[in-house]
Design an enzyme around this catalytic site. Structure first.
Site, PDB file in Angstrom:
ATOM      1  N   PHE A  17       0.859  -1.221   0.000  1.00  0.00           N
ATOM      2  CA  PHE A  17       0.001  -0.041   0.080  1.00  0.00           C
ATOM      3  C   PHE A  17       0.609   1.390   0.153  1.00  0.00           C
ATOM      4  CE2 PHE A  17      -2.159   2.602   3.308  1.00  0.00           C
ATOM      5  CZ  PHE A  17      -2.997   3.577   2.424  1.00  0.00           C
ATOM      6  N   GLY A  42       2.083  -7.815  -0.269  1.00  0.00           N
ATOM      7  CA  GLY A  42       1.699  -6.637  -1.432  1.00  0.00           C
ATOM      8  C   GLY A  42       1.164  -7.377  -2.781  1.00  0.00           C
ATOM      9  N   ASP A  62      13.531 -11.374  -1.350  1.00  0.00           N
ATOM     10  CA  ASP A  62      13.019 -11.016   0.451  1.00  0.00           C
ATOM     11  C   ASP A  62      14.096 -10.392   1.007  1.00  0.00           C
ATOM     12  OD1 ASP A  62      12.879 -11.481   3.147  1.00  0.00           O
ATOM     13  OD2 ASP A  62      12.401 -13.825   2.858  1.00  0.00           O
ATOM     14  N   ASN A 105      20.250  -5.477   7.031  1.00  0.00           N
ATOM     15  CA  ASN A 105      20.779  -5.650   5.526  1.00  0.00           C
ATOM     16  C   ASN A 105      20.815  -4.354   4.867  1.00  0.00           C
ATOM     17  OD1 ASN A 105      21.282  -8.535   5.526  1.00  0.00           O
ATOM     18  ND2 ASN A 105      19.199  -8.975   4.846  1.00  0.00           N
ATOM     19  N   GLY A 108      23.231  -2.012   6.076  1.00  0.00           N
ATOM     20  CA  GLY A 108      24.707  -2.326   5.325  1.00  0.00           C
ATOM     21  C   GLY A 108      24.754  -1.913   3.709  1.00  0.00           C
ATOM     22  N   TYR A 151       5.620  -7.464  15.840  1.00  0.00           N
ATOM     23  CA  TYR A 151       5.744  -6.218  15.031  1.00  0.00           C
ATOM     24  C   TYR A 151       6.418  -5.182  16.153  1.00  0.00           C
ATOM     25  CZ  TYR A 151       3.808  -2.570  12.226  1.00  0.00           C
ATOM     26  OH  TYR A 151       3.671  -1.564  11.356  1.00  0.00           O
ATOM     27  N   LYS A 155      10.006  -3.518  15.406  1.00  0.00           N
ATOM     28  CA  LYS A 155      10.152  -2.207  14.811  1.00  0.00           C
ATOM     29  C   LYS A 155      10.886  -1.209  15.956  1.00  0.00           C
ATOM     30  CE  LYS A 155       7.805  -1.882  11.249  1.00  0.00           C
ATOM     31  NZ  LYS A 155       8.257  -1.235   9.974  1.00  0.00           N
ATOM     32  N   ARG A 192      -7.282  -4.959   8.698  1.00  0.00           N
ATOM     33  CA  ARG A 192      -7.154  -3.716   9.423  1.00  0.00           C
ATOM     34  C   ARG A 192      -8.549  -3.000   9.200  1.00  0.00           C
ATOM     35  NH1 ARG A 192      -1.481  -1.029   7.251  1.00  0.00           N
ATOM     36  NH2 ARG A 192      -1.650  -2.535   5.585  1.00  0.00           N
TER      37      ARG A 192
HETATM   38  P1  NAD Z   1       1.617  -3.717   3.100  1.00  0.00           P
HETATM   39  O1  NAD Z   1       1.384  -4.882   3.804  1.00  0.00           O
HETATM   40  O2  NAD Z   1       0.661  -2.992   2.244  1.00  0.00           O
HETATM   41  O3  NAD Z   1       3.024  -3.484   2.312  1.00  0.00           O
HETATM   42  C1  NAD Z   1       4.245  -4.040   3.050  1.00  0.00           C
HETATM   43  C2  NAD Z   1       5.082  -4.599   1.614  1.00  0.00           C
HETATM   44  O4  NAD Z   1       6.356  -5.287   1.984  1.00  0.00           O
HETATM   45  C3  NAD Z   1       4.097  -5.764   0.953  1.00  0.00           C
HETATM   46  O5  NAD Z   1       4.193  -5.572  -0.418  1.00  0.00           O
HETATM   47  C4  NAD Z   1       4.920  -6.856   1.402  1.00  0.00           C
HETATM   48  O6  NAD Z   1       4.974  -7.793   0.135  1.00  0.00           O
HETATM   49  C5  NAD Z   1       6.387  -6.514   1.580  1.00  0.00           C
HETATM   50  N1  NAD Z   1       7.408  -7.438   2.300  1.00  0.00           N
HETATM   51  C6  NAD Z   1       7.129  -7.873   3.475  1.00  0.00           C
HETATM   52  N2  NAD Z   1       7.951  -8.413   3.920  1.00  0.00           N
HETATM   53  C7  NAD Z   1       8.748  -8.406   3.118  1.00  0.00           C
HETATM   54  C8  NAD Z   1      10.124  -8.931   2.884  1.00  0.00           C
HETATM   55  N3  NAD Z   1      10.716  -9.819   3.906  1.00  0.00           N
HETATM   56  N4  NAD Z   1      11.160  -8.666   1.800  1.00  0.00           N
HETATM   57  C9  NAD Z   1      10.618  -8.120   0.821  1.00  0.00           C
HETATM   58  N5  NAD Z   1       9.150  -7.642   0.840  1.00  0.00           N
HETATM   59  C10 NAD Z   1       8.529  -7.633   1.789  1.00  0.00           C
HETATM   60  O7  NAD Z   1       1.715  -2.715   4.128  1.00  0.00           O
HETATM   61  P2  NAD Z   1       1.904  -0.878   4.236  1.00  0.00           P
HETATM   62  O8  NAD Z   1       0.617  -0.394   5.245  1.00  0.00           O
HETATM   63  O9  NAD Z   1       2.211  -0.505   3.041  1.00  0.00           O
HETATM   64  O10 NAD Z   1       2.950  -0.890   5.327  1.00  0.00           O
HETATM   65  C11 NAD Z   1       4.305  -0.508   4.793  1.00  0.00           C
HETATM   66  C12 NAD Z   1       5.166  -0.076   6.059  1.00  0.00           C
HETATM   67  O11 NAD Z   1       4.581   1.232   6.630  1.00  0.00           O
HETATM   68  C13 NAD Z   1       5.382  -1.046   6.745  1.00  0.00           C
HETATM   69  O12 NAD Z   1       6.965  -1.016   7.222  1.00  0.00           O
HETATM   70  C14 NAD Z   1       4.585  -0.856   8.081  1.00  0.00           C
HETATM   71  O13 NAD Z   1       5.047  -1.346   9.255  1.00  0.00           O
HETATM   72  C15 NAD Z   1       4.649   0.748   8.062  1.00  0.00           C
HETATM   73  N6  NAD Z   1       3.530   1.269   8.840  1.00  0.00           N
HETATM   74  C16 NAD Z   1       2.382   1.310   8.024  1.00  0.00           C
HETATM   75  C17 NAD Z   1       1.156   2.003   8.546  1.00  0.00           C
HETATM   76  C18 NAD Z   1      -0.079   1.949   7.992  1.00  0.00           C
HETATM   77  O14 NAD Z   1      -1.197   2.738   8.515  1.00  0.00           O
HETATM   78  N7  NAD Z   1      -0.270   1.563   6.676  1.00  0.00           N
HETATM   79  C19 NAD Z   1       1.343   2.513   9.909  1.00  0.00           C
HETATM   80  C20 NAD Z   1       2.541   2.416  10.697  1.00  0.00           C
HETATM   81  C21 NAD Z   1       3.663   1.851  10.010  1.00  0.00           C
HETATM   82  N1  UDP Z   2     -11.016  -3.265  14.496  1.00  0.00           N
HETATM   83  C1  UDP Z   2     -12.285  -3.687  14.500  1.00  0.00           C
HETATM   84  N2  UDP Z   2     -13.041  -4.307  13.463  1.00  0.00           N
HETATM   85  C2  UDP Z   2     -12.104  -4.860  12.432  1.00  0.00           C
HETATM   86  C3  UDP Z   2     -10.876  -4.743  12.602  1.00  0.00           C
HETATM   87  C4  UDP Z   2     -10.210  -3.913  13.271  1.00  0.00           C
HETATM   88  O1  UDP Z   2     -13.010  -3.074  15.259  1.00  0.00           O
HETATM   89  O2  UDP Z   2     -12.876  -5.591  11.605  1.00  0.00           O
HETATM   90  C5  UDP Z   2     -10.569  -2.350  15.307  1.00  0.00           C
HETATM   91  C6  UDP Z   2      -9.202  -3.118  16.132  1.00  0.00           C
HETATM   92  O3  UDP Z   2      -9.543  -3.842  17.307  1.00  0.00           O
HETATM   93  C7  UDP Z   2      -8.547  -1.729  16.786  1.00  0.00           C
HETATM   94  C8  UDP Z   2      -9.013  -0.804  15.692  1.00  0.00           C
HETATM   95  O4  UDP Z   2     -10.142  -1.170  14.771  1.00  0.00           O
HETATM   96  O5  UDP Z   2      -9.224  -1.325  17.619  1.00  0.00           O
HETATM   97  C9  UDP Z   2      -8.001  -0.549  14.411  1.00  0.00           C
HETATM   98  O6  UDP Z   2      -7.497  -1.867  13.915  1.00  0.00           O
HETATM   99  P1  UDP Z   2      -6.484  -1.802  12.740  1.00  0.00           P
HETATM  100  O7  UDP Z   2      -6.344  -3.290  12.514  1.00  0.00           O
HETATM  101  O8  UDP Z   2      -6.798  -1.139  11.593  1.00  0.00           O
HETATM  102  O9  UDP Z   2      -4.946  -1.250  13.325  1.00  0.00           O
HETATM  103  P2  UDP Z   2      -4.245  -0.926  14.467  1.00  0.00           P
HETATM  104  O10 UDP Z   2      -4.416   0.493  14.667  1.00  0.00           O
HETATM  105  O11 UDP Z   2      -4.991  -1.819  15.828  1.00  0.00           O
HETATM  106  O12 UDP Z   2      -3.028  -1.596  14.216  1.00  0.00           O
END
Ligand code: NAD
Ligand code: UDP
Length: 331
Positions: A17, A42, A62, A105, A108, A151, A155, A192
């Protein structure tokens, strides 16, 4: 005079995303973008429009394994990681590895290429916070052995490793702590809250609210987040920076807002709150405002409208496909 060559940037998690929106933005800015992803959460669908462009390359790899990129690199954005609680419960070891080994990685690689690296951290480093709003100075309240520990701790390790490379090796590093972000290309079945509620409302199914729905989140539209990340990358600040929208709302209220916006007949159904689910989350963004001159611009309702439009107009077979996967996972 000879024109300077375009800057080269590696984006991990490019097929996800956020990674796909970041790839779009850096392409628009004239960068040479190298996307890398192992497609575990993804989809190539998110970046298929980029494959025809001369300034986009893609490696399916990966990043928890050794990463090799030929040629020079100016920047790295490390966004590879499962991000949804459902995903990281399903693949806990990969989640720990990508946050730790993957980050190592890429640090590095940044060191060897003399590239600047920005890593994607998260509001989850604050755990179930005991203070609100959460400022960067808050150290958090995380259960390391709970279901979210894989997670959150990956992080937190990522942040520590990134600071160590900065302080010990002098690598130019940036850390963004991302708060809940939404927009087109979220996987509808990633579990989510927002994609789940939108998919349920569009299918006229009841929306599954966990707990009493009084827990809060603060949702940021993806374009605002991308702007904040673009500015942070080009800043000279190495400590963590929160990027998110402080507009806090309960889960019940946002579920109702989605029902209204989709004009769906759906109702809310309540079930148990997942273990360690944070009760409140709201970013303190004073640092980003001061440092980057950044503020979120898109109101939640406008962002929700754009997101819902995206799913309403997308290819119906794709919608059907994701629906089937969704049901399989739930069965
Ligand atoms: P997402 O799952 O849509 O995207 C993550 C991507 O990383 C996917 O395309 C997946 O295939 C790839 N991936 C996972 N493990 C991998 C690996 N070992 N090697 C190569 N590719 C790999 O999630 P997102 O919402 O786009 O999140 C992206 C980043 O932003 C993540 O690091 C996540 O922790 C961080 N983040 C997102 C949110 C949010 O609200 N979307 C909030 C906090 C942090
Ligand atoms: N949640 C919910 N119904 C769902 C999915 C999530 O009520 O089908 C709630 C979840 O318990 C949390 C909030 O929505 O309190 C946000 O959840 P999300 O998985 O989007 O992300 P989080 O902020 O918890 O990482």
């Amino acid at each position: 005079m000879k024109k300077a060559p375009p800057k080269r940037i590696l984006i991990t998690g490019a097929a996800g995303f956020l990674g796909s929106h970041l790839s779009d933005r850096f392409i628009q800015e004239g960068y040479q973008v190298i996307g890398m992803d192992n497609l575990i959460t993804g989809s190539l669908r998110n970046i298929e429009h980029l494959f025809k462009l001369p300034n986009f390359e893609f490696y399916q790899h990966d990043v928890s394994k050794f990463v090799h990129i030929p040629g020079h690199l100016d920047y790295i954005l490390h966004f590879a990681s499962p991000a949804s609680p459902v995903d990281y419960l399903r693949i806990p070891i990969q989640t720990l590895k990508v946050g730790s080994l993957g980050t190592h990685n890429l640090l590095g690689l940044a060191k060897s290429k003399k590239a600047r690296i920005l890593v994607a951290s998260t509001s989850e480093v604050y755990g179930d916070p005991l203070v609100s709003p959460q400022a960067e100075t808050y150290w958090g309240n995380v259960n390391p052995v709970g279901p979210r520990g894989v997670y959150d701790e990956a992080k937190r390790f990522q942040e520590a490793m990134t600071m160590a490379y900065h302080n010990f090796h002098g690598v130019e590093t940036r850390i963004v702590r991302i708060f809940n972000t939404f927009g087109p290309r979220m996987r509808l079945n990633d579990g989510r809250a927002l994609p789940t509620f939108i998919a349920q409302a569009l299918r006229a199914e009841d929306l599954t609210v966990f707990g009493d729905g009084q827990q809060t989140r603060s949702f940021c539209y993806v374009d605002d987040l991308v702007e904040g990340i673009f500015r942070l990358l080009h800043s000279d600040y190495a400590e963590p920076v929160n990027i998110g929208n402080p507009d806090e709302i309960t889960i019940t209220d946002i579920a109702q807002e989605i029902i209204q916006l989709t004009e769906s007949p759906s109702k809310l159904v309540y079930s148990a709150l997942p273990v360690d689910d944070p009760k409140q989350r709201r970013p303190d963004i004073a640092l980003a405002q001061k440092l980057l001159g950044w503020d979120p611009k898109v109101h939640r309702t406008d962002g929700l409208r754009k997101t819902i439009d995206h799913y309403q107009t997308m290819d119906k077979t794709v919608l059907q496909e994701t629906t089937q996967i969704y049901f399989k996972r739930d069965a």
